[in-house]
Design a protein around this motif. Structure first.
Motif, PDB file in Angstrom:
ATOM      1  N   SER A  85       0.829  -1.200   0.000  1.00 44.65           N
ATOM      2  CA  SER A  85       0.000   0.000   0.000  1.00 44.65           C
ATOM      3  C   SER A  85       0.867   1.254   0.000  1.00 44.65           C
ATOM      4  CB  SER A  85      -0.967   0.000   1.176  1.00 44.65           C
ATOM      5  OG  SER A  85      -0.280  -0.034   2.387  1.00 44.65           O
ATOM      6  N   ASP A  86       0.448   2.207  -0.836  1.00 46.88           N
ATOM      7  CA  ASP A  86       1.235   3.416  -1.017  1.00 46.88           C
ATOM      8  C   ASP A  86       0.334   4.517  -1.554  1.00 46.88           C
ATOM      9  OD1 ASP A  86       3.601   5.094  -1.484  1.00 46.88           O
ATOM     10  OD2 ASP A  86       3.173   4.705  -3.589  1.00 46.88           O
ATOM     11  N   THR A  87       0.452   5.690  -1.007  1.00 51.47           N
ATOM     12  CA  THR A  87      -0.267   6.844  -1.553  1.00 51.47           C
ATOM     13  C   THR A  87       0.689   7.951  -1.943  1.00 51.47           C
ATOM     14  OG1 THR A  87      -0.573   7.798   0.640  1.00 51.47           O
ATOM     15  CG2 THR A  87      -2.355   6.402  -0.203  1.00 51.47           C
ATOM     16  N   THR A  88       1.980   7.727  -1.729  1.00 53.75           N
ATOM     17  CA  THR A  88       2.961   8.783  -1.963  1.00 53.75           C
ATOM     18  C   THR A  88       3.693   8.639  -3.288  1.00 53.75           C
ATOM     19  OG1 THR A  88       4.759   7.547  -0.930  1.00 53.75           O
ATOM     20  CG2 THR A  88       3.390   8.913   0.528  1.00 53.75           C
ATOM     21  N   GLY A  89       3.591   7.482  -3.926  1.00 55.72           N
ATOM     22  CA  GLY A  89       4.362   7.228  -5.137  1.00 55.72           C
ATOM     23  C   GLY A  89       5.820   6.952  -4.841  1.00 55.72           C
ATOM     24  N   ALA A  90       6.106   6.480  -3.627  1.00 54.79           N
ATOM     25  CA  ALA A  90       7.494   6.311  -3.194  1.00 54.79           C
ATOM     26  C   ALA A  90       7.921   4.850  -3.040  1.00 54.79           C
ATOM     27  CB  ALA A  90       7.707   7.047  -1.871  1.00 54.79           C
ATOM     28  N   LEU A  91       7.150   3.920  -3.568  1.00 53.95           N
ATOM     29  CA  LEU A  91       7.574   2.522  -3.447  1.00 53.95           C
ATOM     30  C   LEU A  91       8.854   2.282  -4.230  1.00 53.95           C
ATOM     31  CD1 LEU A  91       4.384   0.295  -3.711  1.00 53.95           C
ATOM     32  CD2 LEU A  91       5.774   0.761  -1.707  1.00 53.95           C
ATOM     33  N   LEU A  92       8.876   2.689  -5.479  1.00 52.83           N
ATOM     34  CA  LEU A  92      10.028   2.512  -6.347  1.00 52.83           C
ATOM     35  C   LEU A  92      10.360   3.841  -7.004  1.00 52.83           C
ATOM     36  CD1 LEU A  92       9.017  -0.777  -8.245  1.00 52.83           C
ATOM     37  CD2 LEU A  92      10.416  -0.582  -6.195  1.00 52.83           C
ATOM     38  N   ASN A  93      11.651   4.126  -7.163  1.00 56.30           N
ATOM     39  CA  ASN A  93      12.020   5.342  -7.887  1.00 56.30           C
ATOM     40  C   ASN A  93      11.940   5.065  -9.392  1.00 56.30           C
ATOM     41  OD1 ASN A  93      14.485   4.177  -8.767  1.00 56.30           O
ATOM     42  ND2 ASN A  93      15.585   4.965  -6.983  1.00 56.30           N
ATOM     43  N   ASP A  94      12.259   6.049 -10.209  1.00 58.24           N
ATOM     44  CA  ASP A  94      12.125   5.897 -11.659  1.00 58.24           C
ATOM     45  C   ASP A  94      12.959   4.743 -12.201  1.00 58.24           C
ATOM     46  OD1 ASP A  94      10.355   8.022 -11.699  1.00 58.24           O
ATOM     47  OD2 ASP A  94      11.822   9.476 -12.436  1.00 58.24           O
ATOM     48  N   ALA A  95      14.204   4.626 -11.756  1.00 52.83           N
ATOM     49  CA  ALA A  95      15.072   3.551 -12.245  1.00 52.83           C
ATOM     50  C   ALA A  95      14.540   2.183 -11.823  1.00 52.83           C
ATOM     51  CB  ALA A  95      16.498   3.745 -11.727  1.00 52.83           C
ATOM     52  N   GLN A  96      14.024   2.079 -10.619  1.00 53.44           N
ATOM     53  CA  GLN A  96      13.477   0.818 -10.117  1.00 53.44           C
ATOM     54  C   GLN A  96      12.195   0.456 -10.874  1.00 53.44           C
ATOM     55  OE1 GLN A  96      13.288   2.224  -6.124  1.00 53.44           O
ATOM     56  NE2 GLN A  96      15.382   1.581  -5.646  1.00 53.44           N
ATOM     57  N   GLN A  97      11.375   1.450 -11.186  1.00 57.17           N
ATOM     58  CA  GLN A  97      10.182   1.211 -11.992  1.00 57.17           C
ATOM     59  C   GLN A  97      10.561   0.686 -13.375  1.00 57.17           C
ATOM     60  OE1 GLN A  97       7.584   4.644 -12.213  1.00 57.17           O
ATOM     61  NE2 GLN A  97       7.631   4.926 -10.005  1.00 57.17           N
ATOM     62  N   MET A  98      11.599   1.266 -13.964  1.00 55.15           N
ATOM     63  CA  MET A  98      12.049   0.821 -15.280  1.00 55.15           C
ATOM     64  C   MET A  98      12.562  -0.620 -15.219  1.00 55.15           C
ATOM     65  SD  MET A  98      11.350   3.044 -17.524  1.00 55.15           S
ATOM     66  CE  MET A  98      12.280   2.392 -18.896  1.00 55.15           C
ATOM     67  N   ALA A  99      13.281  -0.962 -14.167  1.00 57.46           N
ATOM     68  CA  ALA A  99      13.773  -2.335 -14.015  1.00 57.46           C
ATOM     69  C   ALA A  99      12.600  -3.310 -13.926  1.00 57.46           C
ATOM     70  CB  ALA A  99      14.673  -2.452 -12.785  1.00 57.46           C
ATOM     71  N   LEU A 100      11.568  -2.949 -13.184  1.00 54.53           N
ATOM     72  CA  LEU A 100      10.380  -3.804 -13.089  1.00 54.53           C
ATOM     73  C   LEU A 100       9.690  -3.903 -14.445  1.00 54.53           C
ATOM     74  CD1 LEU A 100       8.422  -5.539 -11.472  1.00 54.53           C
ATOM     75  CD2 LEU A 100       7.242  -3.426 -10.798  1.00 54.53           C
ATOM     76  N   MET A 101       9.598  -2.804 -15.159  1.00 53.66           N
ATOM     77  CA  MET A 101       8.977  -2.820 -16.474  1.00 53.66           C
ATOM     78  C   MET A 101       9.773  -3.727 -17.425  1.00 53.66           C
ATOM     79  SD  MET A 101       7.628   0.312 -18.837  1.00 53.66           S
ATOM     80  CE  MET A 101       9.230   0.979 -19.250  1.00 53.66           C
ATOM     81  N   HIS A 102      11.104  -3.627 -17.417  1.00 47.01           N
ATOM     82  CA  HIS A 102      11.941  -4.501 -18.249  1.00 47.01           C
ATOM     83  C   HIS A 102      11.722  -5.970 -17.879  1.00 47.01           C
ATOM     84  CE1 HIS A 102      14.934  -0.945 -18.753  1.00 47.01           C
ATOM     85  NE2 HIS A 102      13.945  -0.868 -19.625  1.00 47.01           N
ATOM     86  N   PHE A 103      11.620  -6.233 -16.602  1.00 43.35           N
ATOM     87  CA  PHE A 103      11.394  -7.589 -16.097  1.00 43.35           C
ATOM     88  C   PHE A 103      10.098  -8.160 -16.679  1.00 43.35           C
ATOM     89  CE2 PHE A 103       9.421 -10.320 -12.864  1.00 43.35           C
ATOM     90  CZ  PHE A 103      10.429 -11.247 -12.635  1.00 43.35           C
ATOM     91  N   ILE A 104       9.027  -7.395 -16.579  1.00 46.30           N
ATOM     92  CA  ILE A 104       7.724  -7.847 -17.074  1.00 46.30           C
ATOM     93  C   ILE A 104       7.751  -7.984 -18.600  1.00 46.30           C
ATOM     94  CG2 ILE A 104       5.281  -7.215 -17.292  1.00 46.30           C
ATOM     95  CD1 ILE A 104       5.617  -5.899 -14.457  1.00 46.30           C
TER      96      ILE A 104
END
Length: 125
Positions: A85-104
């Motif tokens: 759960s998150d309301t701040t948008g702070a779970l993953l930073n931009d680079a971490q989001q990109m890594a997850l996107m590449h993974f998927i």
């Protein structure tokens, strides 16, 4: 009960695809929160670990978003967001989001359990 069945079926599908691995496949359970702590997180982790023992896959758990790099995620067959759960948008930073996107995008699995649907909903993908 229904969410447990959905989780079980999703993991079975992902792991049946992973049977070609020389080593048992691994999943990463991510349970970082910035908003509301779900009391069921430890039980969810224990259930996934038990499922791993029964179905012969390894389970790593973390709340550490720095684990989301292209290089680190290569070792996993699936990533599971467990009540993130998150309301701040702070779970993953931009680079971490990109890594997850590449993974998927590489064809590996993603499972979002319960509050995971309420996390990072501002992501562009």
């Amino acid at each position: 009960m229904l969410h447990k069945r959905i989780l079980f079926i999703s993991l079975l599908l992902m792991l049946s695809i992973s049977r070609s691995f020389a080593k048992p496949p691994k999943v990463l359970v991510f349970s970082k929160i910035t908003y509301y702590y779900h009391e069921s997180i430890p039980d969810g982790i224990a259930a996934i670990q038990l499922l791993g023992k029964q179905m012969h896959f390894d389970v790593d758990t973390t709340k550490d978003a720095s684990k989301f790099t292209d290089e680190n995620l290569k070792q996993y067959a699936a990533v599971i967001f467990l009540n993130t759960s998150d309301t701040t948008g702070a779970l993953l930073n931009d680079a971490q989001q990109m890594a997850l996107m590449h993974f998927i995008e590489s064809g590996k699995g993603y499972v979002g359990i319960h509050a995971a649907a309420d996390a990072e909903y501002q992501w562009p993908w």
